[in-house]
Design an enzyme around this catalytic site. Structure first.
Site, short mmCIF file in Angstrom:
data_model
loop_
_atom_site.label_atom_id
_atom_site.label_comp_id
_atom_site.label_asym_id
_atom_site.label_seq_id
_atom_site.Cartn_x
_atom_site.Cartn_y
_atom_site.Cartn_z
N GLU A 1 -7.12 -7.83 5.37
CA GLU A 1 -6.76 -9.22 5.63
C GLU A 1 -7.97 -10.13 5.83
O GLU A 1 -7.87 -11.34 5.66
CB GLU A 1 -5.84 -9.32 6.85
N GLU B 1 -2.94 -0.11 10.68
CA GLU B 1 -3.57 -1.28 10.09
C GLU B 1 -4.89 -1.64 10.78
O GLU B 1 -4.96 -1.67 12.01
CB GLU B 1 -2.60 -2.47 10.18
N HIS C 1 -0.79 -9.82 3.60
CA HIS C 1 -0.88 -10.26 4.98
C HIS C 1 -0.38 -11.70 5.04
O HIS C 1 -0.75 -12.53 4.21
CB HIS C 1 -2.33 -10.19 5.46
#
Length: 390
Positions: A252, A226, A302
């Protein structure tokens, strides 16, 4: 019906121990709630992404910039309100804090709409594709301690999260490539073989360092990697996705349909992670979700914040169409932070009890079914922790 007041509640308390990620350590837990009041006594709740002094800055945007734009408007006209705010803020912030602030207001308007209609959010969106969602336990955060101590703690904490009933877990990295590989190895040892875990770098690496870590982690078989590089580095994302075996995830800190269009067209993501409390709220999230699916990119939201953010995302995950569909479709998961968080556990008059549900329901969590978000924040609790007027 008219909007008569918008209030930001910035909540904070001292954490029992510092927590960190690749960019910083922090010593306080913060949440930023938005309350929209109407002349008919119906109130909606939302949440803005952004902790600490960012939350205090966003409070000023919500109350001093956005509120005057929408007082007297009908809260049911949420798309008209969204575009009015965005268009008036466009010259001053198409990303970042203005969008975080807009997000909290928009979520509150959807909560109002659900209460007016007597319907839960997932039905306003179009209905549930699933009655429950699986949660993954987020932990293994950095602390100011030795690498050897972190390695030992990560292994133990990963095993503990697995024992709670979560079917997957996620860890932080950000010490540096070689030490991070040690942390990844420790988590795999902690959870054993055939258990899903994910690695979150919070854009800690250059592309070359991300390649080093990405290749070294292959023997430990994480599910995704990520935010390996800076969110602006679309080329880096694409190069990593083309060359590494692990799934590349991120997004995110991307904002609006326009930011997401560029990210998706770069073809740098295997898994998209929109943050509804940041990108523009539920109204914009639904447009971003449609863009992700139009690019055949699966979505795992997220989630970072209070019980308001958790409840919002439960509705969104329930209403997310399967991609690509089929008898056994790929399913999204709820991200759940397992570290100390009173604003998640104690904010509501009727707590969501995510960890209890995970333990008793084989890792799954039910979807709230009350009107709007289906939750009621405890005002006495909010008053106790509110630092917004300090």
């Amino acid at each position: 019906m008219k909007i008569i007041k918008i209030t930001s509640h910035v909540l904070s308390y001292d954490l029992p121990e510092p927590l960190g990620y690749s960019q910083q350590y922090y010593h306080k837990r913060t949440a930023h709630l938005v309350e929209v009041e109407t002349d008919e006594g119906i109130t909606g709740w939302g949440e803005c992404f952004g902790a600490g002094t960012i939350a205090l800055g966003n409070k000023a945007i919500v109350e001093k910039v956005i509120q005057p734009m929408v007082l007297g408007m009908n809260p049911m006209d949420r798309d008209a309100i969204w575009h009015r705010i965005y268009n008036l803020l466009r010259d001053h912030g198409q990303k970042g804090m203005p969008m975080q602030s807009l997000s909290g207001v928009d979520i509150a308007l959807w909560d109002i709409a659900g209460k007016v209609a007597g319907l839960p959010l997932h039905q306003l969106i179009g209905g549930k594709h699933r009655d429950r969602v699986q949660a993954y336990g987020y932990g293994m955060m950095l602390r100011p301690e030795s690498v050897d101590s972190l390695v030992a703690r990560f292994q133990d904490e990963a095993a503990s999260i697995k024992s709670m009933g979560f079917k997957a877990t996620k860890m932080k990295v950000g010490l540096g490539p070689k030490d991070d590989v040690r942390l990844i190895e420790a988590v795999r040892k902690g959870v054993g073989d055939d258990y899903k875990f994910m690695v979150d770098a919070n854009h800690a690496y250059t592309t070359s360092d991300a390649f080093y870590v990405g290749r070294a982690m292959e023997e430990f078989d994480p599910y995704w990697f990520e935010e390996p590089v800076a969110p602006e580095d679309y080329d880096g994302y694409r190069e990593l996705r083309q060359s590494l075996k692990v799934n590349i995830s991120g997004g995110e800190v991307e904002f609006s349909r326009w930011g997401w269009r560029a990210l998706l067209e770069a073809r740098g993501l295997d898994i998209a992670q929109p943050e509804v409390c940041a990108l523009g709220g539920i109204s914009e999230y639904l447009r971003v979700l449609a863009l992700c699916h139009a690019h055949f990119t699966p979505v795992v939201n997220h989630v970072w914040g209070s019980a308001v953010a958790v409840a919002t995302n439960l509705h969104l995950l329930a209403a997310m169409p399967p991609l690509p569909g089929g008898l056994f479709p790929w399913e999204p998961m709820l991200e759940f932070d397992t570290t100390d968080n009173k604003f998640r556990d104690d904010l509501l008059t009727e707590p969501l009890n995510i960890q209890g549900q995970v333990a008793s329901n084989d890792g799954f969590v039910a979807i709230p079914d009350g009107p709007g978000l289906g939750i009621t924040p405890d005002r006495d609790f909010i008053r106790h922790f509110d630092i917004g007027n300090a």
